[in-house]
Each structure stands twice: as C-alpha cells, then as structure tokens.
Design a protein around this motif. Sequence first.
Motif, short mmCIF file in Angstrom:
data_model
loop_
_atom_site.label_atom_id
_atom_site.label_comp_id
_atom_site.label_asym_id
_atom_site.label_seq_id
_atom_site.Cartn_x
_atom_site.Cartn_y
_atom_site.Cartn_z
N VAL A 187 0.90 -1.13 -0.16
CA VAL A 187 0.08 -0.08 0.12
C VAL A 187 0.90 1.25 0.02
CG1 VAL A 187 -1.79 1.33 1.45
CG2 VAL A 187 -1.89 -1.16 1.36
N PRO A 188 0.88 2.06 -0.92
CA PRO A 188 1.63 3.40 -1.12
C PRO A 188 1.14 4.36 0.34
CG PRO A 188 -0.01 3.61 -2.69
CD PRO A 188 -0.19 2.18 -2.04
N GLY A 189 2.57 4.91 0.48
CA GLY A 189 2.34 6.04 1.56
C GLY A 189 1.33 7.24 1.26
N PRO A 190 1.30 8.03 2.29
CA PRO A 190 0.46 9.38 1.76
C PRO A 190 1.25 10.29 1.30
CG PRO A 190 1.35 9.30 4.10
CD PRO A 190 1.67 7.89 3.70
N VAL A 203 10.88 12.49 -0.93
CA VAL A 203 10.04 11.68 -0.20
C VAL A 203 11.01 10.49 -0.41
CG1 VAL A 203 8.06 10.38 0.26
CG2 VAL A 203 7.91 12.67 -0.13
N ARG A 204 11.54 9.77 0.59
CA ARG A 204 12.21 8.44 0.44
C ARG A 204 11.62 7.43 1.30
NH1 ARG A 204 13.41 11.49 -3.28
NH2 ARG A 204 15.53 11.97 -3.97
N SER A 205 11.64 6.21 0.64
CA SER A 205 11.42 5.03 1.63
C SER A 205 12.04 4.00 1.42
CB SER A 205 9.89 4.55 0.83
OG SER A 205 10.18 4.23 -0.68
N GLU A 212 9.19 5.66 5.94
CA GLU A 212 9.21 6.67 4.85
C GLU A 212 9.47 8.07 5.31
OE1 GLU A 212 6.38 6.49 1.55
OE2 GLU A 212 5.53 8.39 2.54
N VAL A 213 10.48 8.69 4.85
CA VAL A 213 10.71 10.24 5.30
C VAL A 213 10.55 11.31 4.40
CG1 VAL A 213 13.29 9.82 4.23
CG2 VAL A 213 12.80 11.56 6.19
N HIS A 214 9.69 12.34 4.97
CA HIS A 214 9.62 13.14 4.23
C HIS A 214 10.23 14.55 4.41
CE1 HIS A 214 5.24 12.35 2.47
NE2 HIS A 214 5.54 11.04 3.38
N GLU A 215 10.85 15.10 3.67
CA GLU A 215 11.98 16.28 3.76
C GLU A 215 10.78 17.55 3.61
OE1 GLU A 215 16.19 17.32 2.22
OE2 GLU A 215 14.41 17.48 0.64
N PHE A 236 -4.12 10.20 2.63
CA PHE A 236 -3.67 8.71 2.59
C PHE A 236 -4.67 8.10 1.33
CE2 PHE A 236 -2.12 9.51 6.73
CZ PHE A 236 -1.32 8.48 7.18
N PRO A 237 -3.72 7.17 0.69
CA PRO A 237 -4.75 6.44 -0.42
C PRO A 237 -5.38 5.05 0.48
CG PRO A 237 -2.40 5.70 -0.27
CD PRO A 237 -2.44 6.84 0.72
N PRO A 238 -6.27 4.48 -0.21
CA PRO A 238 -7.03 3.43 0.56
C PRO A 238 -6.29 2.33 0.81
CG PRO A 238 -8.46 4.22 -1.72
CD PRO A 238 -7.03 4.78 -1.66
N GLY A 239 -6.66 1.76 2.05
CA GLY A 239 -5.69 0.75 2.12
C GLY A 239 -5.04 0.71 3.66
#
Length: 316
Positions: A187-190, A203-205, A212-215, A236-239
């Motif tokens: 499931v992808p992150g937000p 954004v890196r994962s 996952e880190v958001h700069e 957030f996407p579904p899931g």
Amino acid sequence: MNQRSPDELRRSRDEALAAGPFSVALRLAIQACGLSLDRLRHRLREQGITVSRTALSYWQSGRTQPERAESLRALRALEQVLGVPAESLVGLLGPPRPRGRWTGNQERGLPRPDRSWARPEGLVRVLAQVEATPGCLAHLLQRRRSSLVRLDAHRQIRSVFAQVVLEARRPQVRRALMVHRFHMAGVPGPVIEHARGWRAGRVRSDPETGFEVHEMILDRILPQGATTVAEYVLAFPPGHLDLYTAHRVVPGARELTVEVVFDPAVLPALCRGFYQPSVAHPRVTTEELWIGSTGTATYTVFDPEPGIHGVAWEWD
C-alpha cells in the motif's frame, strides 16, 4: 510473517555494524548466528566469562549498554562467538550514559532509533537517502503538536492534519525530517498537502521495513532557539487499516494533542490513549477515551514523558 533468509540477516547485520546503533547491530548479529541467549552465555562461560541473560537481553533491546570493564571484556568475547570483526560492536558504543532520571544533559534529547522504532535499521537506511542520520532528527524540537486523524466508513485512515510548534536546537536549521513507518505491505504511503510554514521536499522510503521520510523545507532559516509554526495534511490512499496512531516524543515537549475522528456510522468498540517508554516495553493504557456524538475521541498530554504516545482503537 515471512522469516528473513540467512543472507538477508547477514546483510542487515553488516549494515548495522557499519552504521549502528549498537543495540540493533547486536540483535542482528545474534539472530544471524542462530544461537539463543542461553547458548551464548554457555559459550562465554567456557571462556571463563559470566554475563547474565538479562544483561544480554537489555543490551540488544537498547535498555542498557556495556560500560564497566568486565562488561566490555564480555562484549569482546561475544564478538568472537558471534563471528563478527573484533571491536565492531565495541566501536558502536557511545559515551557512558548519564545516571539518574533528571540528568540535565542535552544528549537526552537525541533520538534513540533502537528505542523508538522496531526495525530501526530501516530508519538509518531511509535517512541516508536524504543525507541525514538519526541525530539530524534532533535539529528541531516539537514543543507542541496537535494532530487530527480521520477514518472513513471502511475503517481506513484517510488523512492526518497536523500543526506543530518547532524550536531550532542548532544554528541555521533549514529543513525538518518527518519519519513514518507503515505496516500495510503493497500500500503506497500518503502525500503531503496544504503545507504552511514549510514546503515539501524529497520523499524516500525503505520498502523492506516500511519506513518513509518526508523532507520539509522551512519558509525561513531558523537560528538556534528560534521557533516557528508549521502545518500540513497527510492524505492517505485507500488501504491503511491501522488500529492506532503513535507519536515519538523527546524531552522538552510541552503538549501533545491527538484527535481521532471516526465515521459516525462505524464507531469502534473501544478507544484508548497509551504510552510506551520504548519499543521494548509493552503499551500501557493511560486512559479510556470517550467517543462523542461527532465520532471524535480526544487525547491530550501536557509535559509528556519521553517515549511513544498514541491512541489505539478496537472494532469488535
């Protein structure tokens, strides 16, 4: 849950031996060698070295670290038993930790990834992708944080609105790093929307561990001691069927407020605030949360203890 192969364990062990922290490297080295703590103690006793099972457990969980001369001697012998290079574990030890609960050492404010996160080796890897280390997370202190978490009629988290008061803990702070760990495989992150006070950067994962880190690039460069207010929405996407939301708190935080809004047609059976001193400790329920007519549960902590604070819910 799938077990990692011996090659994967050795690879993770070697990465931790190179980058730390100590407890993660020790834990992975023990897993890779395949020996129980009792068998390790037996091997050490054969060399005339006695170390308790509790000490070994505490060392690999991050609750304590070897500091005394006899403990360091045991650790060097343990390196041989585990088949890792000499001084590879000893070299990851930091300075002796301050004694006493209220020691006024600024190092208490530094994040301990092995205490705050499961699979912290993933945190080290994902931060490296934005030229950072776990210590960089301490460049900004969240003095106050307010989060509004919304779930839909399918019991999925769909958005998190957050407002934070940030204080620079070093000169010339230009960015913030927001770390999340997601547990839903595939499931992808937000994505970040409606940012104010900063703008989204990289954004890196780390797919293996879900980090996952958001700069976030600040609107202005902050001198040491300066504060700023920033907001954002995580869409957030579904899931995302998580059963809790959690926040890592370091010394110096003054207030944490978490509101969880459920769809009025699908309310949980139970909702609780909780606290963990570290990931090595079980959750402790701090209070039962009332869910009002709008489907909202509110959890507020003033001068929160360092550790993990959050809200958990049960559907049945």
